[in-house]
Write a protein that holds these residues in place. Sequence first.
Motif, mmCIF file in Angstrom:
data_model
loop_
_atom_site.group_PDB
_atom_site.id
_atom_site.type_symbol
_atom_site.label_atom_id
_atom_site.label_comp_id
_atom_site.label_asym_id
_atom_site.label_seq_id
_atom_site.Cartn_x
_atom_site.Cartn_y
_atom_site.Cartn_z
ATOM 1 N N ARG A 173 0.841 -1.212 0.000
ATOM 2 C CA ARG A 173 0.000 0.000 0.000
ATOM 3 C C ARG A 173 0.867 1.250 0.000
ATOM 4 O O ARG A 173 0.548 2.241 -0.667
ATOM 5 N N GLN A 174 1.945 1.211 0.784
ATOM 6 C CA GLN A 174 2.822 2.373 0.833
ATOM 7 C C GLN A 174 3.481 2.602 -0.523
ATOM 8 O O GLN A 174 3.639 3.746 -0.966
ATOM 9 N N ARG A 175 3.850 1.529 -1.201
ATOM 10 C CA ARG A 175 4.408 1.656 -2.541
ATOM 11 C C ARG A 175 3.375 2.224 -3.511
ATOM 12 O O ARG A 175 3.702 3.037 -4.384
ATOM 13 N N ALA A 176 2.118 1.793 -3.364
ATOM 14 C CA ALA A 176 1.056 2.329 -4.212
ATOM 15 C C ALA A 176 0.867 3.820 -3.977
ATOM 16 O O ALA A 176 0.636 4.595 -4.921
ATOM 17 N N MET A 177 0.964 4.241 -2.702
ATOM 18 C CA MET A 177 0.869 5.661 -2.386
ATOM 19 C C MET A 177 2.002 6.446 -3.029
ATOM 20 O O MET A 177 1.815 7.563 -3.518
ATOM 21 N N ILE A 178 3.191 5.868 -3.012
ATOM 22 C CA ILE A 178 4.339 6.528 -3.642
ATOM 23 C C ILE A 178 4.096 6.654 -5.142
ATOM 24 O O ILE A 178 4.351 7.705 -5.746
ATOM 25 N N ALA A 179 3.581 5.583 -5.751
ATOM 26 C CA ALA A 179 3.275 5.615 -7.184
ATOM 27 C C ALA A 179 2.265 6.703 -7.503
ATOM 28 O O ALA A 179 2.408 7.451 -8.487
#
Length: 339
Positions: A173-179
């Motif tokens: 989820r954190q990676r998705a937020m970064i994306a």
Amino acid sequence: MSTKDEKAGGSPESRLLEVDDLHVEFRSREETAHVLNGVSYHVDAGETLAVLGESGSGKSVTAQTVMGILDTPPGHVTGGSIRYRGEEMLSATEQRRRELRGENTAMIFQDALSALNPVFTVGFQIAEQFRFRRGMSRKDAMAKAVEMLDMVQIPNAGQRVKEFPHQFSGGMRQRAMIAMSLALDPDLLIADEPTTALDVTVQAQIMDLLDELRRERDMGLVLITHDLGVVAEVADRIVVMYAGRIMEQADAHSLYSQPGHPYTEGLMESIPRLDMKGHELASIKGLPPNPSDTPPGCPFHPRCHRAEDECREKRPELHDLGAGRLSACHFAEELISRD
């Protein structure tokens, strides 16, 4: 001169963000909380600025004010300036600020599960920016969403774009937020506690990813955290906040090797070390002050083991110690000159 020394000074041409003497209040019928009291810092292109401090020190409030999402009651900006590439943001129209958000400045919020909309797929939420900001078709926007998830190293991105936030692990989820934050290629990224609630291995992966993306894009990164260990390897400069004020500012090496404020000193001493096995972990006694009732003098003096009468009576200004170092302590020179 090293790269970090050059970044510590910066230049007007490379300066992305300048926060100058920022004051913010939260008002209610009963009281007024002075949550920011003259905060000033800057961020240059390609630089990582870490903002440290306990919960309630004003780190996130500063970031939200910079992003223009904290200018409605009960929050009130009562003074100061925020400039993006020299353009004043506090007096800009809401339309202009919307144009800058996402396109030029972006923010990763502290809790990815709360920040992502649970009723839309992750891919839809990323693709939406390309459709409305870039005028892409639904198909092309979704292809860009897949590309962004792949960029932040989410496996099987073509399938994961169809999934909902609750189907992602905390790290994913954190990676998705970064994306999502990087979708429109901003110059400045504010990451608010991006590793909160993640295990140590995932924390390292997220920090490595942010640092890699910063270098590739020559992007300014503001990293907000209370974890000193997280920023030790990635920060160029560090700002330490307490009670809505900046207590100290220095390059990472200087601050970690010789703190120039007792509060920073206390934070450093509270970091667990391998050679402390069997010993009680040091801590800063007491609690931060209530923003609506900050004590006179230095706001840290009730918790400071070095406090003297001058600290209780006279509020220290943030003054220059040389070499890009700033400290709001009456005895800063003595602290950094110790053997």
